[in-house]
Write a protein that holds these residues in place. Structure first.
Motif, short mmCIF file in Angstrom:
data_model
loop_
_atom_site.label_atom_id
_atom_site.label_comp_id
_atom_site.label_asym_id
_atom_site.label_seq_id
_atom_site.Cartn_x
_atom_site.Cartn_y
_atom_site.Cartn_z
N ASP A 133 -42.56 30.00 20.51
CA ASP A 133 -43.33 29.48 21.63
C ASP A 133 -42.67 28.22 22.16
O ASP A 133 -42.24 27.36 21.38
N VAL A 134 -42.56 28.09 23.47
CA VAL A 134 -41.91 26.92 24.06
C VAL A 134 -42.79 25.68 23.94
O VAL A 134 -42.34 24.61 23.53
N ASN A 135 -44.07 25.82 24.30
CA ASN A 135 -44.93 24.65 24.46
C ASN A 135 -45.70 24.35 23.17
O ASN A 135 -46.91 24.57 23.08
N MET A 136 -45.00 23.82 22.16
CA MET A 136 -45.63 23.44 20.90
C MET A 136 -45.64 21.92 20.79
O MET A 136 -44.71 21.25 21.24
N PRO A 137 -46.68 21.35 20.17
CA PRO A 137 -46.70 19.90 19.96
C PRO A 137 -45.65 19.49 18.94
O PRO A 137 -45.23 20.29 18.10
N GLY A 138 -45.23 18.25 19.01
CA GLY A 138 -44.20 17.77 18.08
C GLY A 138 -42.85 18.34 18.47
O GLY A 138 -42.37 18.15 19.59
N MET A 139 -42.21 19.07 17.58
CA MET A 139 -40.94 19.73 17.89
C MET A 139 -41.20 20.90 18.82
O MET A 139 -41.84 21.88 18.44
N ASP A 140 -40.72 20.81 20.07
CA ASP A 140 -40.99 21.89 21.02
C ASP A 140 -40.12 23.11 20.73
O ASP A 140 -39.28 23.11 19.83
N GLY A 141 -40.37 24.17 21.52
CA GLY A 141 -39.67 25.42 21.26
C GLY A 141 -38.18 25.35 21.47
O GLY A 141 -37.41 26.06 20.82
N PHE A 142 -37.72 24.50 22.40
CA PHE A 142 -36.30 24.41 22.67
C PHE A 142 -35.55 23.81 21.48
O PHE A 142 -34.51 24.32 21.06
N GLU A 143 -36.07 22.73 20.92
CA GLU A 143 -35.43 22.13 19.75
C GLU A 143 -35.55 23.07 18.55
O GLU A 143 -34.61 23.19 17.75
N THR A 144 -36.69 23.74 18.43
CA THR A 144 -36.85 24.72 17.35
C THR A 144 -35.80 25.82 17.47
O THR A 144 -35.18 26.23 16.48
N ALA A 145 -35.58 26.29 18.71
CA ALA A 145 -34.59 27.35 18.93
C ALA A 145 -33.19 26.88 18.54
O ALA A 145 -32.41 27.63 17.94
N ARG A 146 -32.84 25.65 18.89
CA ARG A 146 -31.52 25.13 18.53
C ARG A 146 -31.34 25.11 17.01
O ARG A 146 -30.27 25.48 16.50
#
Length: 284
Positions: free
Chosen positions: A70-83
């Motif tokens: 999911d892109v719109n997550m609190p804290g670490m967003d989806g983009f950083e999670t994806a990286r």
């Protein structure tokens, strides 16, 4: 089937997609359960997380073949999670968000995602996209330069290029393409899934690699966005469906990212020409 609201999924019957592991990273409980249900019915063993750090840890533990984020997550967003997920695995990765802005698509695909689905989505659509991704090679040698390259098959006979602009000429059969492709200092090895520019390896995503291979292998024939989208979905031959706004945007972003990594200007292309209103082709 209409669009599905969270928690109200009516799933399609059918054969399982794959017996393997998937990780769902989604902070919304209803959507998380829906995604887990879709993937479980597809034959996956599913692990779920409600935030980015927990999801990254699940990926580290279970080495999934599919990850949804999911892109719109609190804290670490989806983009950083994806990286962070992409630094650990070559898993097929789908970004899922309620936002459909082009900048979100751009950032998501730059982070290493293979596809992008906007809420509300149809379970059938998500399943079809995952099935299409899994028909494409998972290994990306250029994503992990330190990893050993897969053994290369013996060179196949070179193809005889069709006449430029010949509408009936078949596009290259990517699945069986073994010959090295080279154009203006750009070298692509289909079996090793490696791209080198003037002797330096270029790190591409799975989709960027497949688009470049299709364009280089098609000679001077124009390849439409519809054909590129069909190729990424694993379709063979001429697509018989229309090009959705989602698919058109994704192809444009993939090509823009590819040009950026190659250091190419769209106004003075060295490798990829834009044919306005149609698609792209290899430069002369």
């Amino acid at each position: 089937m209409g669009e599905i609201a969270p928690g109200r999924a009516v799933l399609d019957a059918g054969e399982p997609m794959h017996e393997d592991v998937a990780v769902v990273i989604e902070d919304g409980e209803d959507i998380r359960e829906l995604l887990a249900q879709v993937l479980t019915q597809g034959g996956f063993t599913v692990h779920t997380a409600a935030d980015g750090p927990s999801g990254v840890e699940l990926v580290r533990q279970h080495d999934p073949i599919v990850v949804t984020i999911d892109v719109n997550m609190p804290g670490m967003d989806g983009f950083e999670t994806a990286r962070q997920v992409r630094s650990l695995t070559t898993a097929y990765m789908v970004m899922i968000t309620a936002r459909g802005d082009e900048i979100d698509t751009l950032v998501g695909l730059q982070a290493g995602a293979d596809d992008y689905v906007v809420k509300p989505f149809r379970p059938r659509e998500l399943r079809a996209r995952i099935e299409a991704m899994m028909r494409r090679p998972r290994a990306l040698a250029s994503t992990h330069p330190s990893a050993p390259r897969p053994p290369q098959a013996a060179p196949a006979p070179q193809r005889v290029p069709s006449a430029p602009g010949h509408a009936g000429a078949p596009l290259p059969d990517d699945e069986h393409e073994t010959s090295m492709l080279e154009h203006r200092g750009l070298r692509l090895e289909p079996q090793a899934r490696v791209v080198e520019l003037d002797g330096q390896e270029i790190e591409l995503t799975r989709s960027e690699f497949d688009i470049l291979r299709m364009l280089l292998g098609s000679g001077r024939r124009v390849v439409s966005k519809l054909q590129l989208a069909g190729m990424l979905r694993g379709e063979r031959g001429e697509p018989d469906h229309f090009l959705s706004e989602h698919d058109a945007r994704a192809i444009e972003v993939h090509v823009a990212n590819l040009r950026r990594k190659l250091g190419e200007s769209p106004s003075e292309p060295r490798w990829i020409e834009t044919v306005r209103g149609v698609g792209y082709r290899r430069t002369a």
